[in-house]
Design a protein around this motif. Sequence first.
Motif, PDB file in Angstrom:
ATOM      1  N   LEU A  10     -84.250   2.882  -7.869  1.00 29.08           N
ATOM      2  CA  LEU A  10     -83.010   2.566  -8.570  1.00 29.08           C
ATOM      3  C   LEU A  10     -83.046   3.010 -10.016  1.00 29.08           C
ATOM      4  N   ALA A  11     -84.177   2.841 -10.678  1.00 28.80           N
ATOM      5  CA  ALA A  11     -84.244   3.107 -12.111  1.00 28.80           C
ATOM      6  C   ALA A  11     -85.313   4.138 -12.408  1.00 28.80           C
ATOM      7  N   PHE A  12     -85.051   4.987 -13.400  1.00 28.23           N
ATOM      8  CA  PHE A  12     -85.949   6.067 -13.750  1.00 28.23           C
ATOM      9  C   PHE A  12     -86.493   5.829 -15.157  1.00 28.23           C
ATOM     10  N   ALA A  13     -87.814   5.696 -15.274  1.00 29.73           N
ATOM     11  CA  ALA A  13     -88.436   5.523 -16.586  1.00 29.73           C
ATOM     12  C   ALA A  13     -88.687   6.896 -17.207  1.00 29.73           C
ATOM     13  N   SER A  14     -89.313   6.925 -18.351  1.00 25.85           N
ATOM     14  CA  SER A  14     -89.602   8.193 -19.013  1.00 25.85           C
ATOM     15  C   SER A  14     -91.095   8.440 -19.078  1.00 25.85           C
ATOM     16  N   ILE A 194     -77.658  10.761  -7.677  1.00 29.51           N
ATOM     17  CA  ILE A 194     -77.967   9.845  -8.770  1.00 29.51           C
ATOM     18  C   ILE A 194     -76.726   9.691  -9.642  1.00 29.51           C
ATOM     19  N   GLN A 195     -76.759   8.706 -10.538  1.00 27.14           N
ATOM     20  CA  GLN A 195     -75.640   8.478 -11.454  1.00 27.14           C
ATOM     21  C   GLN A 195     -76.184   7.979 -12.785  1.00 27.14           C
ATOM     22  N   LYS A 196     -75.395   8.146 -13.851  1.00 26.85           N
ATOM     23  CA  LYS A 196     -75.792   7.742 -15.195  1.00 26.85           C
ATOM     24  C   LYS A 196     -75.102   6.436 -15.570  1.00 26.85           C
ATOM     25  N   ALA A 200     -79.216   5.446 -18.630  1.00 28.19           N
ATOM     26  CA  ALA A 200     -80.242   5.423 -17.592  1.00 28.19           C
ATOM     27  C   ALA A 200     -79.748   6.186 -16.367  1.00 28.19           C
ATOM     28  N   THR A 201     -80.668   6.777 -15.632  1.00 26.78           N
ATOM     29  CA  THR A 201     -80.347   7.474 -14.394  1.00 26.78           C
ATOM     30  C   THR A 201     -80.740   6.570 -13.239  1.00 26.78           C
ATOM     31  N   ILE A 202     -79.770   6.237 -12.383  1.00 24.21           N
ATOM     32  CA  ILE A 202     -80.064   5.327 -11.282  1.00 24.21           C
ATOM     33  C   ILE A 202     -79.592   5.924  -9.966  1.00 24.21           C
ATOM     34  N   LEU A 203     -80.033   5.304  -8.906  1.00 24.74           N
ATOM     35  CA  LEU A 203     -79.715   5.768  -7.567  1.00 24.74           C
ATOM     36  C   LEU A 203     -78.228   5.641  -7.248  1.00 24.74           C
TER      37      LEU A 203
END
Length: 233
Positions: A10-14, A194-196, A200-203
Amino acid sequence: MKTRLLSAFLAFASLATATAADDPPPTGEEILRLVRLSNALQNYKLTGSLRDSSSGKSDAFTLNMEQNIMRFRFSNPNFIVHLDQTTTPASLKTVQAGGSGAVPLSKYGERVRGFAINYEDLSMRFLYWPGAKLLGEESYKTQKCWKVRVTSPDSATPYGTVDLWVHQASGGMAKMEAYDLQGKLAKRFEVGKIQKVDGATILKEMKIESYSPGSSKSDGRTYMTLDNPERNY
């Protein structure tokens, strides 16, 4: 939210701050630690659905994320999967008409609502298995990824090993393949859209496929889709 179940997708870290161009590649443990410690979303509600590609069956749900607790709420009949992310590994319980209770490890291989996703997939305990190994670098959909393998420390799981493809640029999981205790492919997850949201970029859409032991042909395909998140106030 700490990334401890499907929130790993669901969530993308850096990873950018941890892997400068001249630095040696991170270890498998370091990569999974970054995935687990993602703080992309907190106090959000999402609506979504699970859809079986063969039967066309669809099941809507809402997903609430607050204070490191995630709740998947289904209806007809009412059913809640409650994930407590404050424990290590995360713990699961269900709430339904017949009562509530913790999901025993012996049930983690069971499908949720009849779809190609089980309780092991929701808990993602394998993110905490020791001895994660970096297998190298692979491209997935033209994006550079680290490929990491984890091996189960015991037999209390439907999976023996799990391979994860983690985006080098974002730190988010792009793909996952799980193998049973005999080394046969059992499950494959692939992020499709994905969506912003708030930077944040999430599923937005993910394909989940299950496999019968020894077969290279999928015996179940479920799509998870999520609408735009709404902040809880």
